[in-house]
Design a protein around this motif. Structure first.
Motif: not given
Length: 126
Positions: A20, A103-104, A106-108, A110, A112, A115, A119, A122
């Motif tokens: 990640l 991954r979930r 990690y996103r929690l 991360l 802003k 992130a 985004e 990607s």
């Protein structure tokens, strides 16, 4: 689970976590923790003789996961009251499920800005 099996499971988890963006590994409390900008999103735990991973989970997920599969999921000590989930890895885990949970988490945690940067990067690949 013997030591070499435990190390293989930990290595597989390590490959998921360190794949990640900006994830790093840091030892704490005698086990590996995985962080993004010093925020922990996954912890390997081996102190009770089993290998498990503890991850941050969104509100309500802990109850759903533990209720649906208490042989795999559990409420970990210390961080469980904050909604974290524990997942046993010593029983031939579903690695796709482990990957999704990591991954979930990690996103929690991360930040802003990171992130948004991820985004944007990607979207540029699509």
């Amino acid at each position: 689970m013997n030591r070499s099996q435990s190390e293989a499971v930990t290595e597989h988890l390590r490959s998921i976590c360190l794949g990640l963006p900006e994830a790093v590994e840091k030892e704490a409390w005698g086990d590996a923790t995985f962080r993004v900008r010093d925020k922990i999103f996954a912890m390997v735990k081996t102190g009770d003789g089993r290998v498990s991973v503890w991850c941050k989970a969104p509100p309500g997920s802990q109850q759903v996961l533990v209720g649906a599969d208490p042989d795999t999921f559990f409420v970990p000590p210390y961080v469980g009251p904050k909604g974290w989930i524990g997942m046993r890895l010593d029983r031939g885990p579903d690695w796709d499920e482990v990957d999704a949970i990591v991954r979930r988490s990690y996103r929690l945690v991360l930040p802003k800005r990171l992130a948004a940067m991820i985004e944007q990067t990607s979207r540029g690949r699509d």
